[in-house]
Design an enzyme around this catalytic site. Structure first.
Site, PDB file in Angstrom:
ATOM      1  N   ASP A  14       0.811  -1.225   0.000  1.00 31.79           N
ATOM      2  CA  ASP A  14       0.000   0.000   0.000  1.00 31.79           C
ATOM      3  C   ASP A  14       0.842   1.272   0.000  1.00 31.79           C
ATOM      4  O   ASP A  14       0.437   2.290   0.561  1.00 31.79           O
ATOM      5  CB  ASP A  14      -0.974   0.025   1.204  1.00 31.79           C
ATOM      6  CG  ASP A  14      -1.823  -1.219   1.277  1.00 31.79           C
ATOM      7  OD1 ASP A  14      -2.291  -1.659   0.216  1.00 31.79           O
ATOM      8  OD2 ASP A  14      -2.003  -1.758   2.379  1.00 31.79           O
ATOM      9  N   LYS A  17       1.881   2.339  -5.075  1.00 30.40           N
ATOM     10  CA  LYS A  17       2.644   1.942  -6.273  1.00 30.40           C
ATOM     11  C   LYS A  17       1.877   2.252  -7.560  1.00 30.40           C
ATOM     12  O   LYS A  17       2.479   2.563  -8.572  1.00 30.40           O
ATOM     13  CB  LYS A  17       2.942   0.427  -6.235  1.00 30.40           C
ATOM     14  CG  LYS A  17       3.919   0.046  -5.137  1.00 30.40           C
ATOM     15  CD  LYS A  17       4.182  -1.437  -5.116  1.00 30.40           C
ATOM     16  CE  LYS A  17       3.041  -2.265  -4.567  1.00 30.40           C
ATOM     17  NZ  LYS A  17       2.734  -2.097  -3.143  1.00 30.40           N
ATOM     18  N   ASN A  39      -5.069 -10.179  -4.128  1.00 33.92           N
ATOM     19  CA  ASN A  39      -4.902  -9.570  -2.793  1.00 33.92           C
ATOM     20  C   ASN A  39      -4.464  -8.119  -2.941  1.00 33.92           C
ATOM     21  O   ASN A  39      -4.600  -7.327  -2.014  1.00 33.92           O
ATOM     22  CB  ASN A  39      -3.909 -10.365  -1.932  1.00 33.92           C
ATOM     23  CG  ASN A  39      -2.629 -10.748  -2.651  1.00 33.92           C
ATOM     24  OD1 ASN A  39      -2.525 -10.608  -3.861  1.00 33.92           O
ATOM     25  ND2 ASN A  39      -1.667 -11.253  -1.912  1.00 33.92           N
ATOM     26  N   GLY A  41      -4.594  -4.331  -5.048  1.00 36.85           N
ATOM     27  CA  GLY A  41      -5.672  -3.607  -5.708  1.00 36.85           C
ATOM     28  C   GLY A  41      -5.400  -2.127  -5.755  1.00 36.85           C
ATOM     29  O   GLY A  41      -4.832  -1.584  -4.824  1.00 36.85           O
ATOM     30  N   HIS A  42      -5.736  -1.505  -6.871  1.00 37.07           N
ATOM     31  CA  HIS A  42      -5.736  -0.047  -6.865  1.00 37.07           C
ATOM     32  C   HIS A  42      -6.846   0.509  -7.744  1.00 37.07           C
ATOM     33  O   HIS A  42      -7.295  -0.120  -8.686  1.00 37.07           O
ATOM     34  CB  HIS A  42      -4.366   0.558  -7.166  1.00 37.07           C
ATOM     35  CG  HIS A  42      -3.735   0.065  -8.402  1.00 37.07           C
ATOM     36  ND1 HIS A  42      -2.792  -0.922  -8.387  1.00 37.07           N
ATOM     37  CD2 HIS A  42      -3.915   0.428  -9.681  1.00 37.07           C
ATOM     38  CE1 HIS A  42      -2.412  -1.151  -9.627  1.00 37.07           C
ATOM     39  NE2 HIS A  42      -3.068  -0.361 -10.421  1.00 37.07           N
ATOM     40  N   THR A  43      -7.254   1.708  -7.343  1.00 37.82           N
ATOM     41  CA  THR A  43      -8.400   2.347  -7.984  1.00 37.82           C
ATOM     42  C   THR A  43      -7.902   3.370  -8.989  1.00 37.82           C
ATOM     43  O   THR A  43      -7.018   4.157  -8.685  1.00 37.82           O
ATOM     44  CB  THR A  43      -9.242   3.055  -6.903  1.00 37.82           C
ATOM     45  OG1 THR A  43      -9.509   2.091  -5.887  1.00 37.82           O
ATOM     46  CG2 THR A  43     -10.536   3.594  -7.449  1.00 37.82           C
ATOM     47  N   THR A 129      -6.037 -11.456   3.286  1.00 35.39           N
ATOM     48  CA  THR A 129      -7.134 -10.808   2.548  1.00 35.39           C
ATOM     49  C   THR A 129      -8.254 -11.801   2.247  1.00 35.39           C
ATOM     50  O   THR A 129      -9.255 -11.437   1.641  1.00 35.39           O
ATOM     51  CB  THR A 129      -6.604 -10.232   1.217  1.00 35.39           C
ATOM     52  OG1 THR A 129      -6.010 -11.298   0.470  1.00 35.39           O
ATOM     53  CG2 THR A 129      -5.563  -9.143   1.448  1.00 35.39           C
ATOM     54  N   GLN A 219       2.180  -5.888  -3.228  1.00 34.46           N
ATOM     55  CA  GLN A 219       2.485  -5.924  -1.790  1.00 34.46           C
ATOM     56  C   GLN A 219       3.817  -5.185  -1.533  1.00 34.46           C
ATOM     57  O   GLN A 219       4.110  -4.251  -2.245  1.00 34.46           O
ATOM     58  CB  GLN A 219       2.517  -7.351  -1.251  1.00 34.46           C
ATOM     59  CG  GLN A 219       1.151  -8.022  -1.164  1.00 34.46           C
ATOM     60  CD  GLN A 219       0.704  -8.651  -2.468  1.00 34.46           C
ATOM     61  OE1 GLN A 219       1.470  -9.317  -3.133  1.00 34.46           O
ATOM     62  NE2 GLN A 219      -0.539  -8.460  -2.834  1.00 34.46           N
ATOM     63  N   THR A 234       2.859 -12.337   3.029  1.00 34.11           N
ATOM     64  CA  THR A 234       2.082 -12.969   1.975  1.00 34.11           C
ATOM     65  C   THR A 234       2.875 -14.186   1.480  1.00 34.11           C
ATOM     66  O   THR A 234       3.934 -14.504   2.038  1.00 34.11           O
ATOM     67  CB  THR A 234       1.711 -11.958   0.857  1.00 34.11           C
ATOM     68  OG1 THR A 234       0.751 -12.574  -0.009  1.00 34.11           O
ATOM     69  CG2 THR A 234       2.926 -11.498   0.068  1.00 34.11           C
ATOM     70  N   GLY A 411       0.804  14.108  -3.907  1.00 34.23           N
ATOM     71  CA  GLY A 411      -0.621  14.209  -4.224  1.00 34.23           C
ATOM     72  C   GLY A 411      -1.074  12.980  -4.968  1.00 34.23           C
ATOM     73  O   GLY A 411      -0.251  12.172  -5.399  1.00 34.23           O
TER      74      GLY A 411
HETATM   75  P1  IMP Z   1      -2.591 -12.691   1.882  1.00 32.85           P
HETATM   76  O1  IMP Z   1      -1.655 -12.110   0.855  1.00 32.85           O
HETATM   77  O2  IMP Z   1      -4.033 -12.445   1.570  1.00 32.85           O
HETATM   78  O3  IMP Z   1      -2.277 -14.121   2.178  1.00 32.85           O
HETATM   79  O4  IMP Z   1      -2.326 -11.906   3.271  1.00 32.85           O
HETATM   80  C1  IMP Z   1      -1.104 -12.014   3.980  1.00 32.85           C
HETATM   81  C2  IMP Z   1      -0.697 -10.681   4.584  1.00 32.85           C
HETATM   82  O5  IMP Z   1      -0.334  -9.792   3.541  1.00 32.85           O
HETATM   83  C3  IMP Z   1      -1.805  -9.993   5.378  1.00 32.85           C
HETATM   84  O6  IMP Z   1      -1.223  -9.268   6.441  1.00 32.85           O
HETATM   85  C4  IMP Z   1      -2.377  -9.018   4.369  1.00 32.85           C
HETATM   86  O7  IMP Z   1      -3.013  -7.919   4.977  1.00 32.85           O
HETATM   87  C5  IMP Z   1      -1.131  -8.618   3.634  1.00 32.85           C
HETATM   88  N1  IMP Z   1      -1.394  -8.147   2.264  1.00 32.85           N
HETATM   89  C6  IMP Z   1      -1.717  -8.896   1.190  1.00 32.85           C
HETATM   90  N2  IMP Z   1      -1.871  -8.128   0.116  1.00 32.85           N
HETATM   91  C7  IMP Z   1      -1.638  -6.870   0.495  1.00 32.85           C
HETATM   92  C8  IMP Z   1      -1.621  -5.605  -0.199  1.00 32.85           C
HETATM   93  O8  IMP Z   1      -1.839  -5.506  -1.413  1.00 32.85           O
HETATM   94  N3  IMP Z   1      -1.323  -4.534   0.572  1.00 32.85           N
HETATM   95  C9  IMP Z   1      -1.031  -4.613   1.881  1.00 32.85           C
HETATM   96  N4  IMP Z   1      -1.035  -5.770   2.562  1.00 32.85           N
HETATM   97  C10 IMP Z   1      -1.325  -6.882   1.868  1.00 32.85           C
END
Ligand code: IMP
Length: 421
Positions: A14, A17, A39, A41-43, A129, A219, A234, A411
């Site tokens: 987050d 990126k 897992n 995502g961006h808008t 997630t 991530q 992750t 910004g």
């Molecule tokens: P998973 O990737 O869903 O298995 O989650 C494992 C860990 O990675 C958890 O703490 C999630 O919150 C974190 N995580 C997974 N994807 C993201 C992301 O895109 N941004 C921030 N944290 C993430």
């Protein structure tokens, strides 16, 4: 002349990126996502339309840029079809422009079920997630998963399901009790089929032809399966090296690695976070920075910039430069803190990021306090346009991480970027 850049998150994801990938993608012939799944995502707002992308690189919206998902990615086909349909509304999509790796693993309704089940039954949940990411990578490692190239082949898909049913009664039960989910899963195959290809071979050809290739990580480094705060991570290789493993190409072709960090830190899910704030400053960061997850909507944990963790991540990724994002969120703080070391109750002062997440969790942050700049940072320009205290902050970050800050984000719009030179 190699022309391959890798862009990765340098914290716990987050970092913003999406915006920077968009800036780089404009000057790229091809954008490749190399790990993770939906897992991330961006808008995006394209022609006033809101589009949320979880899997397809946003580079697809630049008409001269191609996009690919490489072997190290895990694909949720049902969600991918939704994304394809969303993209098709504004962009010209064809198998010449979007390459989905036949080698990528597929997330099925079964994997999503397992993820939720494991989290619910765990004494120490990770806070995933719940998108089935971990179970899909686990089945890849145990060689029982299904690849995208086999998924889009109806016969191979059926064979895989029959084998799973034969060896796993819970799986067989899931197929029966979740028929609607499995029907969607089957239906998606036909729509995805035309895009599935030997993506890695095509990417290598593009590199050999001297095309400008951008490799996009999802991530962040501290969530890397090997180098992150395991087990609170992750399940993929989120760091720059992950691009090489996922795509299969010569390391000598990489020209630049950029890490992206926020000027403060956020984390979602469980796991150590030494500079986490539980006070008004933390609330202010969350509010000003709109710190809610794009994928799950969960509020993010917030804290001051952690230079110990950032130095680790910068060098473990082999970064050539750091992009310091969302620096404008610090505009109205009287004082700004940076975590420069950790104090551990038994081990004393630590200046290196510990391999052990439980050690990290026991640490208290040692802060250095800098004066805030108390003004609105310029929305574009060069470092020389920064207020003296803001420039001082950037220089201090460079010293502490023993690296270079090359760009600053001030910004949400892609124009809001300040360059070193
Ligand atoms: P998973 O990737 O869903 O298995 O989650 C494992 C860990 O990675 C958890 O703490 C999630 O919150 C974190 N995580 C997974 N994807 C993201 C992301 O895109 N941004 C921030 N944290 C993430």
């Amino acid at each position: 002349m190699p022309n391959v850049s890798i862009v990765v998150g340098a914290q716990w994801g987050d970092e913003g990126k999406g915006k920077w990938v968009d800036i780089f993608a404009r000057q790229s012939d091809l954008v490749v996502r190399f790990q993770g799944g939906n897992n991330a995502g961006h808008t995006l707002f394209i022609d006033g339309k809101k589009i949320v992308l979880h899997q397809i690189p946003s580079g697809i919206f630049h008409k001269n840029t191609k996009a690919a998902l490489a072997a190290g990615v895990v694909v949720n086909p049902v969600q991918l079809v939704e994304e394809l349909e969303g993209v098709q509304k504004t962009a010209d999509l064809s198998p010449e422009r979007l390459w989905l790796s036949a080698r990528a693993q597929v997330i099925t309704p079964w994997h999503i079920h397992l993820d939720s089940k494991k989290e619910a039954g765990s004494d120490a949940p990770i806070g995933t997630t719940k998108r089935g990411i971990g179970p899909t990578y686990a089945e890849k490692a145990s060689r029982t998963g299904i690849r995208l190239g086999h998924y889009v082949n109806a016969g191979r898909r059926r064979d895989w399901i029959q084998t799973m049913e034969k060896h796993n009664s819970e799986f067989a039960e899931h197929i029966k009790s979740h028929a609607a989910e499995w029907e969607l899963f089957h239906n998606a195959a036909e729509k995805i089929g035309p895009y599935v290809t030997d993506a890695e071979g095509q990417i290598r050809k593009a590199i050999a032809a001297g095309q400008r290739v951008l490799m996009e990580g999802a991530q962040g480094a501290l969530l890397d399966i090997d180098h992150g705060t395991f087990p609170f991570v992750t399940s993929s290789s989120t760091m720059a090296g992950g691009a090489l493993a996922s795509i299969g190409f010569s390391a000598k072709k990489v020209s630049n690695v950029y890490g992206i960090a926020k000027a403060y830190v956020t984390r979602v899910g469980e796991g150590p976070f030494p500079s986490e704030l539980f006070d008004e400053d933390g609330e202010k960061l969350a509010k000003e920075g709109h710190e809610f997850g794009a994928t799950t909507g969960r509020p993010r944990r917030c804290g001051w910039l952690d230079a110990v963790a950032l130095k680790y991540s910068y060098h473990a990724n082999g970064c050539d430069g750091l992009i310091l994002n969302k620096m404008d969120i610090l505009d109205h703080f009287d004082e700004i803190k940076i975590c420069v070391a950790y104090e551990h109750p038994e081990q004393g002062t630590l200046t290196e990021f510990p391999w052990d997440p439980y050690t990290a969790a026991e640490c208290k942050p040692v802060y250095e306090t800098l004066k805030g700049w108390k003004s609105t940072l310029p929305k574009r320009g060069h470092f020389s346009d920064l207020a003296p205290n803001a420039l001082q902050y950037v220089k201090r970050v460079e010293e502490l991480i023993d690296g270079h800050v090359v760009m600053i984000g001030t910004g949400v719009n892609r124009e809001n970027a300040i360059f070193k030179s």
